[in-house]
Motif scaffolding. Structure first.
Motif, PDB file in Angstrom:
ATOM      1  N   MET A 250       0.781  -0.864   0.160  1.00  0.00           N
ATOM      2  CA  MET A 250       0.102  -0.194  -0.562  1.00  0.00           C
ATOM      3  C   MET A 250       0.962   1.345   0.197  1.00  0.00           C
ATOM      4  O   MET A 250       1.921   1.518   0.466  1.00  0.00           O
ATOM      5  CB  MET A 250      -0.255  -0.142   1.248  1.00  0.00           C
ATOM      6  N   LEU A 251       0.762   2.400  -0.423  1.00  0.00           N
ATOM      7  CA  LEU A 251       0.983   3.349  -0.956  1.00  0.00           C
ATOM      8  C   LEU A 251       1.387   3.918   0.295  1.00  0.00           C
ATOM      9  O   LEU A 251       0.050   4.142   1.167  1.00  0.00           O
ATOM     10  CB  LEU A 251       0.283   4.160  -2.119  1.00  0.00           C
TER      11      LEU A 251
ATOM     12  N   ASP B 270      -2.140   5.559   0.943  1.00  0.00           N
ATOM     13  CA  ASP B 270      -3.314   5.462   1.015  1.00  0.00           C
ATOM     14  C   ASP B 270      -2.983   5.282   2.721  1.00  0.00           C
ATOM     15  O   ASP B 270      -3.581   5.208   3.605  1.00  0.00           O
ATOM     16  CB  ASP B 270      -3.249   4.316   0.834  1.00  0.00           C
ATOM     17  N   LYS B 271      -1.747   4.499   3.453  1.00  0.00           N
ATOM     18  CA  LYS B 271      -1.620   3.986   4.525  1.00  0.00           C
ATOM     19  C   LYS B 271      -1.316   5.407   5.752  1.00  0.00           C
ATOM     20  O   LYS B 271      -2.105   4.892   6.941  1.00  0.00           O
ATOM     21  CB  LYS B 271      -0.564   3.745   4.677  1.00  0.00           C
ATOM     22  N   TYR B 272      -0.937   6.365   5.171  1.00  0.00           N
ATOM     23  CA  TYR B 272      -1.495   7.266   5.692  1.00  0.00           C
ATOM     24  C   TYR B 272      -2.676   8.881   6.235  1.00  0.00           C
ATOM     25  O   TYR B 272      -2.541   9.746   6.589  1.00  0.00           O
ATOM     26  CB  TYR B 272      -0.350   7.882   6.179  1.00  0.00           C
ATOM     27  N   ARG B 273      -3.806   7.564   5.065  1.00  0.00           N
ATOM     28  CA  ARG B 273      -4.928   8.738   4.963  1.00  0.00           C
ATOM     29  C   ARG B 273      -5.545   9.154   6.325  1.00  0.00           C
ATOM     30  O   ARG B 273      -5.823   8.121   6.585  1.00  0.00           O
ATOM     31  CB  ARG B 273      -5.279   8.436   4.027  1.00  0.00           C
TER      32      ARG B 273
ATOM     33  N   LYS C 168       6.877   7.490  11.347  1.00  0.00           N
ATOM     34  CA  LYS C 168       6.442   6.231  11.666  1.00  0.00           C
ATOM     35  C   LYS C 168       7.052   4.967  11.080  1.00  0.00           C
ATOM     36  O   LYS C 168       6.607   3.941  10.718  1.00  0.00           O
ATOM     37  CB  LYS C 168       4.968   6.340  10.362  1.00  0.00           C
TER      38      LYS C 168
ATOM     39  N   ARG D  94      -0.395  14.688  -1.810  1.00  0.00           N
ATOM     40  CA  ARG D  94      -0.623  13.881  -2.376  1.00  0.00           C
ATOM     41  C   ARG D  94       0.773  13.071  -3.114  1.00  0.00           C
ATOM     42  O   ARG D  94       1.311  12.701  -3.371  1.00  0.00           O
ATOM     43  CB  ARG D  94      -1.484  13.085  -3.151  1.00  0.00           C
ATOM     44  N   ARG D  95       0.925  14.637  -4.120  1.00  0.00           N
ATOM     45  CA  ARG D  95       2.743  14.381  -3.986  1.00  0.00           C
ATOM     46  C   ARG D  95       3.322  13.917  -3.650  1.00  0.00           C
ATOM     47  O   ARG D  95       4.662  13.959  -4.162  1.00  0.00           O
ATOM     48  CB  ARG D  95       2.109  15.452  -5.766  1.00  0.00           C
TER      49      ARG D  95
ATOM     50  N   LEU E 234       3.596  10.944  -2.055  1.00  0.00           N
ATOM     51  CA  LEU E 234       4.794  10.109  -3.884  1.00  0.00           C
ATOM     52  C   LEU E 234       5.676  10.088  -3.960  1.00  0.00           C
ATOM     53  O   LEU E 234       6.345   9.314  -4.014  1.00  0.00           O
ATOM     54  CB  LEU E 234       3.537  10.397  -4.598  1.00  0.00           C
TER      55      LEU E 234
ATOM     56  N   GLU F 210       7.775   8.859  -1.066  1.00  0.00           N
ATOM     57  CA  GLU F 210       8.067   7.419  -1.477  1.00  0.00           C
ATOM     58  C   GLU F 210       9.287   6.855  -2.108  1.00  0.00           C
ATOM     59  O   GLU F 210       9.801   6.094  -2.816  1.00  0.00           O
ATOM     60  CB  GLU F 210       6.861   6.606  -1.321  1.00  0.00           C
ATOM     61  N   THR F 211       8.930   7.957  -4.070  1.00  0.00           N
ATOM     62  CA  THR F 211       9.282   7.733  -4.868  1.00  0.00           C
ATOM     63  C   THR F 211      11.027   7.792  -4.544  1.00  0.00           C
ATOM     64  O   THR F 211      11.832   6.543  -4.505  1.00  0.00           O
ATOM     65  CB  THR F 211       9.469   8.836  -5.482  1.00  0.00           C
TER      66      THR F 211
ATOM     67  N   VAL G 233      12.352   4.817  -1.908  1.00  0.00           N
ATOM     68  CA  VAL G 233      12.187   3.975  -2.648  1.00  0.00           C
ATOM     69  C   VAL G 233      13.699   3.985  -4.031  1.00  0.00           C
ATOM     70  O   VAL G 233      14.945   2.919  -4.150  1.00  0.00           O
ATOM     71  CB  VAL G 233      11.236   3.543  -3.460  1.00  0.00           C
TER      72      VAL G 233
END
Lengths: 354, 941
Positions: free
Chosen positions: A1-2, A5-8, A204, A226-227, A230, A233-234, A237
Motif C-alpha cells: 500500500m502506498l 493511502d496508508k497514512y490517510r 512512522k 498527495r504529490r 508520493l 516514497e519515490t 525507493v
C-alpha cells in the motif's frame, strides 16, 4: 500500500492539515444537523479525505464498507426511455458517484438517484428517521441542466438526504446551488504543513528525513499533499538514506512541457508552432487536463522570460485560458496562446537586438 | 422507323470529314478518297442542314445514334482545310468504286431499311471481313489494310447506312482503298446523286417546313437540343473520354467477342500482321497526329474515335488485342465510377460512349426506385443476359446520381459490390475447381457481372461510396477549358440566331464554372426574353447561381488558394475582392459542415508556406479559429441555431491572411479526432483499472489528476532500482521487507505484469526486454501515460527476471487473499489468523492481511498492529469493532444505552466477546441480510 493511502487520516480527529475545518465539521455532525455541503479546492488538498472522514463520523464504521457496482437505470424521459449506466460506490448509508460521467444526460442520473434515495430512507437506531448522504464528485463538470434540476430536488428531499458536492472550482457551480450549501473551501496545504506531514510519515516509517530535503519535496510538490507524499516514497525507493541534495524525480509531463517551452523560445515560426502542436496533442492524449498544461506552460515560460515581458505574457495566458474554458477544443486555444507568445517574443527580440 | 432524307446525307458528310485527318497523315501520296462532290454538295448540304436543325427535334434519334448534329458544327472549315488534298485523291479509284458500287447498291437499300436497327455486322453482307475486324475494336469504324498495298484505310460503319447510295459508295471506296475511276466519272456520278438528293430534300422540305415553323419547336430545351450525340462532340476532357471508351472496349471480348473471333481468326491474324507493320512505321508520327486530334475534335469534326485510340497508342491497343485473344474476360475493374461537378457532361459521356460501343443504355437514376431488391433485379435483368438476342444490343447499365439519396443509394452500392465480389470469388474459385468441385455450386448463387456498369456521382467522397471507390475505376471530371465551352456556346447561339459576343460568353462560362447546362439554360432564357448577354451585370442578369455545394476538400482549397485573377485585377481590385468575399461566404455556408471545415483549416494552416515573420498572421488566424470554437460551443449550449450564419464570415479573414497562389496539399483533419479517441481510450483503461482496485483506495483516485499527480511517482515506486532478482532466501531482511511491500502494493493497486505482444509503441520503452520473445508489461499500461513522443523515459525498468519473480509473488498473494476472505466467512477469526500467519511466514508478503480483515483487529493477541498503521488504530479499532459487532436487532438494544459511557460500552463488548470464544462474522462485501452472532453449539446441535 502506498504511503498516501496508508497514512490517510481515517477520522476527523486525526486530520492534520485542515484541522480547523475538520473540527468544525465534527461539530456540525455531532449536533445531528448536517446541511448540504460543497467542498471545493485544488486537487491533492484533501477534499476526498475529509469527506470520507466525515462520512465515518456520521455513520461510524459502516461507512467504510463500500462496494462498487455498475448500475443501470432505465429512465423515462418524456417520449423515450434512456438507458444509462454508471459506476457508483455505496455503503448502507451513502452513495457516491460522478454524474458527469454520464455526459449530457447527467441530469437524469442526478434526479433518479436522489429520488431513489428518498424513497427508501433508512430508519435510525433511535427509531427516528435518519438521512442518507449522496456524494457527487466533479460537480463543476455537471451540465447546467443537471445543476438546475439538482437545486429543486435538493430542497424537496432534504429531509431524507444530504448532498455532499465536491469540485475543484466553485466558479462553475451555479449560485443557486452554492447558496443552498455550506461552502467549504479546502485550500492547498501550505509548505509548512506539507513538511509537517512528511515528517510525521518519516517518523512512522522510522526514516531519517533531513530538514532541508523535506522542504525541497514540499517546494516541488506544487502544494499538493498527495504529490509530496508520493515523491517522498519515490525517493525512499530510489535512494535511502536520504541525502540533502538527492534528486527528486520530476513528473514526466512537466518535463515535456518544459521541452515545449524551450522550443518556443528557440524558434518562432509557423513550423515550430506545428511541432508544438504535436507535443500538446501528446499531452492531451495522456489525460492531462488542458488547464493544467496551460498553467504549467506559463510557469515554464515565466522562468525564462525577461521581467518586462512577464506581465504581457501573463495577460495573454489568462485571456486564452478564459477562452479555452468557454470553448470546447482546447487545442485551438493553447495553440493560439503559443502563437501569441511567439509573436510577442519575436517582437521583443527584434526590438532589443535589432 | 422513319428516315429523314437529309440525315443520311449528313452521316455521309460526317464520314467524309472523319477521314480527313487520317488521310492527311497517311495517304497524302495515295490519293484515293472520293471527295469529288464535296465542293458541289456543300451548298446543298448547308441548306439541308438548316432544315435539319428544324427537323431534328422530331427525330433526335435514329437507329440509336444521334450523330448528325455533330458535323454541323463546322463542316465548312473542315472541308476547306482538306479540300486540296482530297481533290487530288479522288482521282484514283473512282471507277472501281463505281463498279463495285453498282453491284451491291441495289439490294442494299432494301436490306438496310429492314435491318436498320440490327447489329452492324449483320447489316452489310459484303464487308464482313472488314467489319468484323473493326468491331473488335469498335462498333463503328475500323482500320483496314489493303492486301496489296499495305496501306491502311479507315472505313466507317453506320447502323443507319444503306439508305443512301453515296454512302455505300463511300464506304466501299474507303475500304478497298483502290479507286481507279477518273475524276470526271466520279463527278458525274456525284452530280447525279446530288440532283436526286436535292429533289428528295425539296419534297421532304415541304412537309417539314410546316412543322419547323410551329412555335413548339422552340420550346425544346437547348440543352437537349444540342446535347452531344457522338463521341467526338463531347466537351469533356479528351483523356477521360478516351479512357472511358477504352474501358468499355475492354468488355467487347466478353460481350461481343466470342462469335466474332470464331469466324475470323485467320483473317484477324493476317490483318494484325499488316496493321502492326503499318503501325510500326507510323508510330513516330503518333505525336503530331495526336495534336491534330485535339484540334480536330475542338473544331467538332467527327473523327472516328477508334482510330483515335488505336493510333495514339498503338502498342497499347495491340497489347489489349493480344490479351483479349487469350482470355475472354472482362476488364479488371468491373465498375466505372464517374464523378465531377454537375453540368460537366458525365451522364452524356456515359450514354454516348455506351452507344458508341454498341450497347443499349439502361439508366437507373434518382427517380427510380432504388431499394436493394429493386436494383438487384434490374441489374440481373440488364447484366446477366449473356446471349445477345437478334433484335437487341447488349445492355449497359448506367446508375446515375448514385450518391444522391444516401439511404437508397447504399442499396445499389451494396448490390453492385456483392456482384463484383462474387466475380472475384468466382475467379479464385475457378482455381479451386481444378482441385475439387466443391465450391462451384456456391458461386452460382450470385451471378457475376457480365455487362459494363457505369456509376455516376457528384461527390466522390460521399460516405456511401467508400467501398465502391476501392473496386471501381474512378474517373474524375475536370472542367473543360473556357474556350472550348465558349466555342460550343457560340456555335449554338449562331444556330439559334442569337447575337452574342464571345466576351460575354466566356464571362458566362466562367461564372457558371463551365457548367454548360446552366450556360445553355441561361442563354435560352435570355433569348426568350429577347435580351442580350451583358458582360458587366452578368451576376444580376443571369437567372441565378446554382446552389453549389462542394466537397470539403474543394472548400479548403478555395480557402488556402489564391487565384490569379489578372483580368479582374486590372479592372478593379476592390470589385474582385468583394466578389471573392461573396464567393467564399456562399461556398462555406452552402456546405454547412462548419465544425469540420474549421478542423480542416486548423489541421492544414500551419503547413502552408505563407510569409509571416512576426507571427501576426498566425495569431489572428488562430484567434479566428478560437472564435469559431467559442461560437460553436455557445450555439450548442444555448441551441441558438441562427447564429450559425456567422461561421462562414470567420473563414474570410483566414483566407485573406494565408491564401497563397501555389496549390496547397490538404489533408483530412485526423489529428484532432485521433487525439480525442486516444484520450477516451486511455481514460477508459484508467477507469476500468480503478474498478479493479479495492474501493477504499480507488475512491481517492481521480482520472483527471492521476497522470498529473501520481503516475510518475507510482511507476518509480513500482520499479525500485535496489531490488535484485535473486532467490528469496538470499535476500536480506530489509530486501525481503521491500519485496513484500512491493507485492502488497501491486496487489492493492491490482497491478501486475503480463505477457504482452511487443507493441511497437512500447518496445522502445522496455529497451532490454523488447528483444526477448516474451515481454512482460504492466497490466494496465501505465507506462503509456507518461511516455511522450520524442522523449526518452527516465524510469528505471525492472529486469525480466525480477518481473517474473513479482508476477509469481503477486499471483500467490492474490490466492492468499481470496482464500483468507473465504475462510473469514466460513469460520472463526482465530483460524483465519492462524492460517494467515502461516501464510505470512511462507510468503513474505502476507503481513498486511490482518489489516484488510476488520475482524482480526478484535483480538489483541494477534500482531495486528504490526503494520496496521498508527497508535490510535487500537482505540479506533475497538470502537469500530463494537459497532460492527452490532447486528440489526442490536441496534435497538443499543439505542437504549446510547448515552452510556463509551468506556462502559467498550468494557461490555470485550466481556461479551470473551464469553463467546467463537464468532461468526460476515466479513467481506456487502449485504443487507440479518446478521447476528451465533454460537458454535447451535451449529453442533
Amino acid at each position: 500500500m502506498l504511503w498516501v493511502d496508508k497514512y490517510r487520516p481515517k477520522s476527523l480527529d486525526k486530520v492534520v492539515v485542515h484541522e480547523d475545518i475538520a473540527q468544525n465539521l465534527k461539530k456540525l455532525v455531532t449536533e445531528q444537523d448536517c446541511p448540504h455541503l460543497l467542498f471545493y479546492g485544488p486537487s491533492g488538498s484533501g477534499k476526498k479525505t475529509l469527506i470520507v472522514a466525515l462520512l465515518k463520523q456520521i455513520y461510524g464504521a459502516s461507512a467504510e464498507k463500500v462496494k462498487v457496482e455498475n448500475r443501470a437505470w432505465k429512465i423515462d424521459a418524456g417520449s423515450r426511455t434512456l438507458d444509462l449506466e454508471l459506476t457508483i460506490l455505496s455503503s448502507t448509508n451513502h452513495v457516491e458517484l460522478t454524474p458527469s460521467d454520464a455526459g449530457f444526460q447527467d441530469r437524469y442520473i442526478v434526479q433518479e438517484i436522489i429520488k431513489e434515495m428518498a424513497k427508501n430512507r433508512p430508519i435510525d437506531t433511535k427509531g427516528k428517521k435518519g438521512y442518507k448522504v449522496l456524494v457527487l464528485n466533479e460537480v463543476d463538470k455537471l451540465s447546467r441542466e443537471a445543476q438546475h434540476s439538482l437545486r429543486r430536488t435538493m430542497e424537496k428531499y432534504s429531509s431524507s438526504c444530504r448532498l455532499i458536492l465536491c469540485c475543484n472550482s466553485s466558479s462553475k457551480v451555479t449560485e443557486a446551488i452554492k447558496s443552498r450549501c455550506l461552502n467549504v473551501r479546502i485550500n492547498a496545504p501550505s509548505k509548512e504543513e506539507i513538511v509537517k506531514v512528511l515528517e510525521f510519515i518519516a517518523k512512522k516509517e522510522s526514516l531519517q528525513l533531513p530538514q532541508g530535503f523535506a522542504a525541497r519535496i514540499a517546494e516541488k510538490s506544487n502544494r499538493s499533499l498527495r504529490r509530496a507524499i508520493l515523491s517522498l516514497e519515490t525517493c525512499r525507493v530510489q535512494n535511502y538514506p536520504f541525502t540533502d541534495n538527492q534528486v527528486i524525480s520530476p513528473m514526466d509531463w512537466e518535463e515535456y512541457v518544459a521541452e515545449i517551452a524551450t522550443d518556443m523560445m528557440r524558434e518562432q515560426s509557423p513550423k515550430s508552432l506545428f511541432q508544438v502542436r504535436g507535443k500538446v496533442y501528446e499531452l492531451l492524449v495522456n489525460c492531462i487536463p488542458p488547464e493544467v498544461i496551460m498553467k504549467r506552460l506559463l510557469h515554464e515560460l515565466l522562468k525564462k522570460l525577461d521581467s518586462e515581458l512577464k506581465l504581457e505574457v501573463c495577460h495573454w495566458a489568462a485571456y486564452y485560458e478564459h477562452r479555452m474554458r468557454l470553448g470546447q477544443k482546447a487545442i485551438f486555444h493553447i495553440e493560439a496562446f503559443v502563437a501569441k507568445f511567439m509573436s510577442i517574443y519575436k517582437n521583443f527580440l527584434i526590438s532589443t537586438f535589432g | 422507323m422513319e428516315f429523314d432524307i437529309p440525315l443520311p446525307e449528313e452521316l455521309e458528310l460526317l464520314e467524309a470529314n472523319s477521314y480527313y485527318p487520317e488521310e492527311e497523315d497517311d495517304y497524302l501520296n495515295f490519293e484515293e478518297a472520293p471527295y469529288p462532290y464535296d465542293e458541289e454538295k456543300e451548298e446543298e448540304e448547308r441548306v439541308a442542314q438548316k432544315e435539319l436543325h428544324v427537323q431534328q427535334p422530331d427525330s433526335p434519334e435514329i437507329n440509336g445514334i444521334k450523330r448528325p448534329r455533330s458535323l454541323m458544327s463546322d463542316p465548312i472549315v473542315n472541308l476547306d482545310e482538306v479540300s486540296p488534298a482530297s481533290e487530288k485523291r479522288s482521282k484514283i479509284g473512282d471507277n472501281r468504286v463505281e463498279m463495285e458500287d453498282e453491284d451491291w447498291l441495289r439490294p442494299s437499300p432494301v436490306k438496310e431499311v429492314v435491318h436498320a436497327v440490327e447489329e452492324e455486322e449483320e447489316v452489310i453482307p459484303p464487308e464482313t471481313i472488314f467489319s468484323r475486324y473493326a468491331s473488335e475494336i469498335d462498333g463503328e469504324c475500323f482500320p483496314i489494310t489493303a492486301p496489296d498495298g499495305g496501306e491502311r484505310v479507315y472505313a466507317k460503319f453506320c447502323r443507319a447506312l444503306g439508305d443512301e447510295e453515296v454512302k455505300k459508295l463511300d464506304v466501299k471506296a474507303k475500304s478497298n482503298g483502290l479507286i481507279k475511276d477518273p475524276i470526271s466519272v466520279l463527278l458525274q456520278q456525284s452530280e447525279k446523286e446530288a440532283f436526286n438528293k436535292a429533289l428528295q430534300t425539296s419534297s421532304e422540305d415541304q412537309n417539314e417546313t410546316i412543322t419547323a415553323e410551329t412555335p413548339v419547336m422552340h420550346e425544346k430545351l437547348w440543352v437537349d437540343k444540342y446535347s452531344p450525340s457522338s463521341f467526338t462532340e463531347l466537351l469533356s476532357d479528351e483523356q477521360t473520354n478516351r479512357e472511358v471508351l477504352l474501358w468499355l472496349k475492354q468488355w467487347d471480348a466478353s460481350v461481343f467477342g466470342s462469335e466474332i473471333r470464331s469466324t475470323t481468326d485467320e483473317v484477324l491474324s493476317a490483318l494484325k500482321r499488316h496493321s502492326t507493320t503499318s503501325h510500326r512505321q507510323k508510330s513516330d508520327s503518333a505525336f503530331t497526329r495526336k495534336n491534330q486530334f485535339s484540334r480536330w475534335s475542338k473544331g467538332s469534326s467527327t473523327y472516328p474515335k477508334n482510330s483515335d485510340v488505336s493510333n495514339s497508342n498503338p502498342t497499347d491497343n495491340h497489347d489489349m488485342w493480344n490479351k483479349k485473344s487469350k482470355l475472354t474476360g472482362s476488364p479488371e475493374q468491373k465498375i466505372l465510377l464517374l464523378c465531377g461537378a454537375p453540368g460537366l457532361g458525365k451522364t452524356t459521356l456515359a450514354h454516348v460512349a455506351a452507344k458508341h460501343c454498341g450497347y443499349r443504355v439502361v439508366e437507373i437514376n434518382a427517380s427510380d426506385e432504388r431499394s436493394a431488391a429493386a436494383i438487384e433485379t434490374k441489374i440481373l435483368d440488364v447484366v446477366q443476359m449473356n446471349s445477345v438476342t437478334a433484335d437487341s444490343r447488349p445492355k449497359c447499365l448506367v446508375i446515375d446520381e448514385i450518391d444522391g439519396a444516401l439511404g437508397d443509394g447504399k442499396g445499389a452500392v451494396d448490390v453492385i459490390l456483392k456482384m463484383v465480389l462474387a466475380e472475384r470469388k468466382h475467379a479464385t474459385g475457378k482455381e479451386n475447381i481444378n482441385n475439387g468441385k466443391t465450391s462451384s455450386k456456391k458461386e452460382r448463387r450470385t451471378a457475376p457481372l457480365s455487362r459494363p456498369v457505369i456509376c455516376i456521382c457528384n461527390d466522390l467522397y460521399a460516405p456511401a461510396l467508400r467501398p465502391l471507390r476501392q473496386i471501381a475505376k474512378v474517373h474524375i471530371f475536370v472542367q473543360p477549358t473556357v474556350s472550348r465551352v465558349v466555342n460550343r456556346l457560340k456555335y449554338i447561339c449562331n444556330m439559334e440566331g442569337m447575337k452574342t459576343r464571345s466576351v460575354g460568353l466566356s464571362a458566362l462560362a466562367e461564372y457558371t464554372e463551365c457548367d454548360i447546362r446552366s450556360c445553355l439554360n441561361t442563354l435560352q432564357f435570355l433569348n426568350k426574353k429577347n435580351e442580350t448577354l451583358n458582360v458587366i451585370d452578368i451576376g444580376s442578369q443571369v437567372v441565378g447561381r446554382k446552389d453549389m455545394s462542394k466537397s470539403l476538400f474543394d472548400i479548403w482549397k478555395e480557402i488556402f488558394n489564391k487565384r490569379k485573377m489578372k483580368r479582374e485585377r486590372s479592372n478593379d481590385a476592390s470589385g474582385s475582392e468583394a466578389k471573392k468575399f461573396d464567393f467564399l461566404h456562399t461556398l462555406v455556408s452552402s456546405r454547412g459542415d462548419y465544425d469540420l471545415i474549421f478542423d480542416g483549416i486548423h489541421e492544414n494552416i500551419l503547413r502552408l508556406h505563407y510569409h509571416d515573420p512576426m507571427m501576426d498572421k498566425t495569431v489572428s488566424c488562430l484567434d479566428c479559429l478560437g472564435a469559431s470554437d467559442l461560437l460553436h460551443r455557445y450555439i450548442m449550449r444555448t441551441q441558438q441555431m441562427p447564429l450559425y450564419v456567422y461561421f462562414s464570415s470567420l473563414v474570410i479573414p483566414i483566407h485573406r491572411r494565408v491564401a497563397q497562389i501555389q496549390r496547397p496539399t490538404i489533408e483530412w483533419p485526423k489529428s484532432y479526432h485521433r487525439c480525442r479517441t486516444l484520450m477516451v481510450e486511455k481514460q477508459e483503461s484508467l477507469r476500468s483499472w480503478y474498478h479493479k482496485i479495492p474501493p477504499y483506495i480507488g475512491r481517492h483516485l481521480s482520472i483527471k489528476s492521476f497522470v498529473e499527480d501520481s503516475a510518475s511517482p507510482l511507476l518509480h515506486i513500482l520499479s525500485p532500482p535496489t531490488l535484485r532478482p535473486v532467490a528469496s532466501h538470499l535476500l536480506s531482511e530489509r530486501q525481503k521487507d521491500q519485496l513484500a511491500g512491493l507485492v502488497m502494493l501491486m496487489c492493492s493497486y491490482s497491478v501486475t505484469y503480463k505477457n504482452a505482444k511487443p507493441n511497437p509503441a512500447l518496445s522502445d520503452l522496455r529497451e532490454d526486454a523488447a528483444s526477448e520473445a516474451t515481454v512482460l508489461a504492466l497490466d494496465p499500461h501505465l507506462f503509456d501515460f507518461i511516455s511522450f513522443k520524442g522523449r526518452q523515459l527516465k524510469h528505471h525498468i525492472l529486469t525480466l527476471a525480477m518481473k517474473q519473480v513479482l508476477v509469481h509473488e503477486v499471483e500467490m498473494q492474490k490466492i492468499l487473499q481470496a482464500s483468507g476472505g473465504r475462510s473469514g466467512i466460513l469460520n472463526n477469526p482465530e483460524e483465519v489468523k492462524k492460517t494467515n500467519q502461516e501464510l505470512a511466514r511462507k510468503t513474505i508478503a502476507a503481513s498486511n492481511e490482518c489489516h484488510r480483515n476488520p475482524v482480526t483487529s478484535k483480538s489483541p493477541s494477534v500482531p495486528v498492529e504490526k503494520n496496521a498503521t498508527t497508535s490510535e488504530a487500537k482505540s479506533s479499532d475497538v470502537k469500530k469493532a463494537s459497532r460492527t459487532a452490532l447486528n440489526f436487532f442490536d441496534r435497538f438494544r443499543k439505542s437504549r444505552k446510547d448515552y452510556e459511557d463509551p468506556e462502559d460500552v467498550q468494557k461490555r463488548a470485550t466481556a461479551k466477546r470473551d464469553s463467546r470464544p467463537l464468532l461468526f462474522k460476515f466479513n467481506e462485501g456487502f449485504t443487507n441480510a440479518v446478521k447476528r452472532p451465533v454460537r458454535m453449539r447451535e451449529f453442533l446441535l
